[in-house]
Each structure stands twice: as C-alpha cells, then as structure tokens.
Design a protein around this motif. Structure first.
Motif, short mmCIF file in Angstrom:
data_model
loop_
_atom_site.label_atom_id
_atom_site.label_comp_id
_atom_site.label_asym_id
_atom_site.label_seq_id
_atom_site.Cartn_x
_atom_site.Cartn_y
_atom_site.Cartn_z
N TRP A 68 0.59 -1.22 -4.39
CA TRP A 68 0.65 -0.36 -5.52
C TRP A 68 0.29 1.18 -4.78
CZ3 TRP A 68 -3.60 2.65 -6.91
CH2 TRP A 68 -3.47 3.42 -8.47
N LEU A 69 -0.52 1.21 -3.90
CA LEU A 69 -0.88 2.58 -3.12
C LEU A 69 0.60 3.33 -2.59
CD1 LEU A 69 -4.26 2.22 -1.43
CD2 LEU A 69 -3.76 3.54 -3.56
N ALA A 70 1.28 2.29 -1.87
CA ALA A 70 2.57 2.66 -1.22
C ALA A 70 3.64 3.19 -2.48
CB ALA A 70 3.01 1.61 -0.71
N SER A 71 3.61 2.55 -3.53
CA SER A 71 4.44 2.98 -4.55
C SER A 71 4.03 4.43 -5.40
CB SER A 71 4.27 1.90 -5.81
OG SER A 71 5.13 2.12 -6.92
N LEU A 72 2.56 4.32 -5.50
CA LEU A 72 2.16 5.51 -6.08
C LEU A 72 2.57 6.86 -4.87
CD1 LEU A 72 0.14 7.02 -7.92
CD2 LEU A 72 -1.48 6.34 -6.48
N GLY A 73 2.54 6.74 -3.60
CA GLY A 73 2.67 7.57 -2.57
C GLY A 73 4.21 7.98 -2.96
N ARG A 74 5.05 7.08 -3.23
CA ARG A 74 6.43 7.51 -3.08
C ARG A 74 6.82 8.28 -4.27
NH1 ARG A 74 7.19 2.27 -1.02
NH2 ARG A 74 7.33 1.31 -3.34
N TRP A 75 6.06 8.01 -5.64
CA TRP A 75 6.24 8.92 -6.85
C TRP A 75 5.68 10.12 -6.53
CZ3 TRP A 75 9.39 8.14 -10.74
CH2 TRP A 75 9.87 7.06 -10.96
N SER A 76 4.58 10.21 -5.89
CA SER A 76 3.93 11.42 -5.83
C SER A 76 4.56 12.42 -4.93
CB SER A 76 2.29 11.03 -5.16
OG SER A 76 1.53 12.21 -4.57
N TYR A 77 5.10 12.03 -3.76
CA TYR A 77 5.84 12.76 -2.87
C TYR A 77 6.95 13.29 -3.49
CZ TYR A 77 8.06 14.39 1.27
OH TYR A 77 8.56 15.19 2.49
N SER A 78 7.72 12.58 -4.23
CA SER A 78 8.94 12.57 -4.92
C SER A 78 8.60 13.76 -5.78
CB SER A 78 9.59 11.42 -5.79
OG SER A 78 9.84 10.61 -4.80
#
Length: 84
Positions: free
Chosen positions: A53-63
């Motif tokens: 979940w944190l990895a997914s959040l990181g991808r969206w946040s960086y995008s």
C-alpha cells in the motif's frame, strides 16, 4: 527569532542568523539517524506491514509531484490562476 536548525541560540544576531559553527550539529545528527534507519531497513529480512500500500501511495504521490508543475504553469499561462 532563532530557527529550528540553530543549535547555539546564544550567538544569534539581530538578523536571526547564528554566527556559531555549532549549527551544523543538528542537521548532521539527523542525517546520521536517517542513514542508520535506511541501512537497517535495507538489511531487514522481514516485510513491513502495509508495504504494498505504501509503495502504491508513493507511486501516486511522485506522479502528482512531477505533473503538478506542468499544470500550474499551464494555468498561469492561460490566466486561470489566482493572483497572489
């Protein structure tokens, strides 16, 4: 008013800048602690709960971070941005 990074509050001048070389201590201590935590994490064999979940959040946040400057610039150029 002394800032967060100034460790030696006794040598702060009227302009709010410390003339002491002790101000380096706090950021250095932070860097060492974060570096140690990163090394502990990288050498760990256990999985962190919620890491997917944190990895997914990181991808969206960086995008979002990458695209926001383009969107803000386009809005300013089209005069759709509110003035300061």
């Amino acid at each position: 008013m002394p800032s967060f990074f100034q460790v030696d509050y006794n040598h702060v001048m009227a302009d709010g800048i410390s003339r002491s070389n002790k101000w380096v201590i706090w950021p250095l201590l932070q860097a060492v602690v974060w570096g140690a935590l990163l090394l502990i994490y990288l050498r760990s064999r256990t999985e962190i709960p919620g890491s997917a979940w944190l990895a997914s959040l990181g991808r969206w946040s960086y995008s979002t971070y990458i695209w926001h400057i383009l969107i803000v610039t386009l809005l300013k150029n089209k005069r759709l941005w509110m003035s300061p």
